[in-house]
Design a protein around this motif. Structure first.
Motif, PDB file in Angstrom:
ATOM      1  N   ARG A  43       1.063  -1.526  -0.432  1.00 26.00           N
ATOM      2  CA  ARG A  43      -0.020   0.125  -0.015  1.00 26.00           C
ATOM      3  C   ARG A  43       0.904   1.814  -0.117  1.00 26.00           C
ATOM      4  O   ARG A  43       0.765   2.517  -0.181  1.00 26.00           O
ATOM      5  CB  ARG A  43      -0.744  -0.030   0.710  1.00 26.00           C
ATOM      6  N   LYS A  44       2.214   1.509   0.999  1.00 28.61           N
ATOM      7  CA  LYS A  44       3.156   2.729   0.776  1.00 28.61           C
ATOM      8  C   LYS A  44       3.444   2.765  -0.180  1.00 28.61           C
ATOM      9  O   LYS A  44       3.562   3.987  -1.094  1.00 28.61           O
ATOM     10  CB  LYS A  44       4.184   2.325   1.391  1.00 28.61           C
ATOM     11  N   THR A  45       3.645   1.472  -1.535  1.00 33.01           N
ATOM     12  CA  THR A  45       3.984   1.534  -2.815  1.00 33.01           C
ATOM     13  C   THR A  45       3.311   2.680  -3.634  1.00 33.01           C
ATOM     14  O   THR A  45       3.628   3.220  -4.779  1.00 33.01           O
ATOM     15  CB  THR A  45       4.670   0.787  -2.954  1.00 33.01           C
ATOM     16  N   VAL A  46       1.602   2.460  -3.369  1.00 32.58           N
ATOM     17  CA  VAL A  46       0.678   2.607  -4.080  1.00 32.58           C
ATOM     18  C   VAL A  46       0.113   4.060  -4.163  1.00 32.58           C
ATOM     19  O   VAL A  46       0.581   4.784  -4.840  1.00 32.58           O
ATOM     20  CB  VAL A  46      -0.206   2.211  -4.189  1.00 32.58           C
ATOM     21  N   LEU A  47       0.891   4.264  -2.649  1.00 34.87           N
ATOM     22  CA  LEU A  47       0.549   5.802  -2.058  1.00 34.87           C
ATOM     23  C   LEU A  47       1.776   6.936  -2.916  1.00 34.87           C
ATOM     24  O   LEU A  47       1.571   7.574  -3.262  1.00 34.87           O
ATOM     25  CB  LEU A  47       0.017   5.701  -1.060  1.00 34.87           C
ATOM     26  N   ASP A  48       3.157   5.774  -2.358  1.00 33.55           N
ATOM     27  CA  ASP A  48       3.531   6.567  -3.320  1.00 33.55           C
ATOM     28  C   ASP A  48       3.505   7.236  -4.836  1.00 33.55           C
ATOM     29  O   ASP A  48       4.108   8.118  -5.541  1.00 33.55           O
ATOM     30  CB  ASP A  48       4.970   6.167  -3.248  1.00 33.55           C
ATOM     31  N   TYR A  49       3.570   6.224  -5.416  1.00 33.22           N
ATOM     32  CA  TYR A  49       3.170   6.204  -7.381  1.00 33.22           C
ATOM     33  C   TYR A  49       2.115   7.371  -7.023  1.00 33.22           C
ATOM     34  O   TYR A  49       1.937   7.480  -8.189  1.00 33.22           O
ATOM     35  CB  TYR A  49       2.545   4.877  -7.099  1.00 33.22           C
ATOM     36  N   ILE A  50       1.028   6.690  -6.404  1.00 33.20           N
ATOM     37  CA  ILE A  50       0.211   7.989  -7.001  1.00 33.20           C
ATOM     38  C   ILE A  50       0.338   9.519  -6.489  1.00 33.20           C
ATOM     39  O   ILE A  50      -0.348  10.218  -7.047  1.00 33.20           O
ATOM     40  CB  ILE A  50      -1.412   8.114  -6.358  1.00 33.20           C
ATOM     41  N   ASN A  51       0.662   9.514  -5.465  1.00 31.34           N
ATOM     42  CA  ASN A  51       1.701  10.832  -5.149  1.00 31.34           C
ATOM     43  C   ASN A  51       2.388  11.353  -5.858  1.00 31.34           C
ATOM     44  O   ASN A  51       2.434  12.587  -6.659  1.00 31.34           O
ATOM     45  CB  ASN A  51       1.961  10.721  -3.684  1.00 31.34           C
TER      46      ASN A  51
END
Length: 296
Positions: A43-51
């Motif tokens: 989830r942290k990786t997805v959050l970083d990607y969208i940001n």
């Protein structure tokens, strides 16, 4: 997408939707610490990607991701998409795990047919109704909430309804599907099952046994015309349900399986009405529900 340039554009002003090309499979391979059982890094990786993309490009923010789509057939695709609130609730999520009890929204998300890609060449086809001596067949692991019920009532108990946990060595799974009129497709850990695609490939009428599963392409395909849906509660009565389908009705259903087969084929390059085009059509239908306000 690289093989189908007619439906792809690199001009963002012409695009109807934007593809988010992150891979949950790759994230699991390289980020998930298997020995620690900690999925938070996904989830942290997805959050970083969208940001990252929302800060670098203007297109995400104008719709809060509603005209963007992701694709994942990994079991943890829905979980990973929860890394960003707007991705989870606004974007179009193309998922194999199309489980309405886990926040899959059929009006916004797309059900992706699950499939085991063992070879680049998929051999399709099977005998006609007269060449299928078995009524129904299933073989698979005992996991999830549905399969234990199926195995309890039918495992090795009836020669017409052949239900096995594991096949004996030397017995062909594919050949048994081709000998069966109906191929049982119960849910396992997740609601989707690759047996649905396999049944369609081998001209076997699929019997889905699950709850909360949104069948692929149900916007345009009438699944009741070429498959049977059985509730978990009706598993004890499975043989009577299938026997009640007349030979004439079965022949019609099997012919319809053959008709819809092309919609589940993976071709390279893509061909009209195949799996690739059906997925894009499903995404496009959901994009029609989104209104983008022009930016100043």
């Amino acid at each position: 997408m690289d093989m189908e340039s007619r439906l792809r554009t690199r001009d963002p002003d012409r695009a109807h939707v934007f593809f988010l090309p992150f891979s949950v499979v790759r994230m699991v391979q390289y980020i998930y610490p298997r020995d620690h059982h900690d999925m938070k890094p996904l989830r942290k990786t997805v959050l970083d990607y969208i940001n990252l993309i929302s800060g670098r490009y203007p297109y995400w923010n104008r719709s809060l991701g509603a005209d963007h789509f992701m694709l994942s057939c990994h079991d943890w695709g829905p979980y990973a998409s929860g890394g960003h609130h707007h991705l989870f609730f606004n974007s179009i999520r193309v998922l194999c795990n199309a489980n309405t009890s886990e926040w899959f929204n059929a009006s916004r998300d797309v059900s992706l047919p699950e499939m085991n890609v063992r070879s680049n060449v998929i051999k399709v086809g099977g005998p006609s109704a007269s060449g299928r001596p078995m009524l129904a067949f299933f073989a698979g692991g005992n996991h999830g909430p549905v399969r234990p019920v199926l195995l309890k009532h039918w495992k090795d108990k009836d020669s017409d309804v052949q239900v096995h946990e594991y096949l004996p060595k030397g017995v062909s799974y594919v050949e048994l599907m081709k000998k069966s009129k109906f191929c049982l497709c119960p849910s396992g850990y997740e609601v989707a099952s690759p047996r649905i695609m396999e049944a369609i490939y081998y001209d076997c009428v699929p019997v889905t046994i699950n709850a909360n599963y949104v069948l692929p392409f149900s916007d345009v395909l009438n699944w009741k015309a070429f498959s049977v849906q059985v509730s978990v509660e009706d598993i004890p009565n499975l043989k009577n349900i299938l026997m009640s389908i007349s030979p004439r009705q079965y022949i019609r259903m099997q012919r319809r399986v053959k008709t819809v087969q092309r919609h589940f084929m993976m071709n390279g390059p893509p061909q009209r009405f195949d799996l690739y085009h059906m997925l894009l059509h499903s995404i496009w239908l959901r994009r029609l529900n989104v209104r983008i306000h022009p930016q100043d």
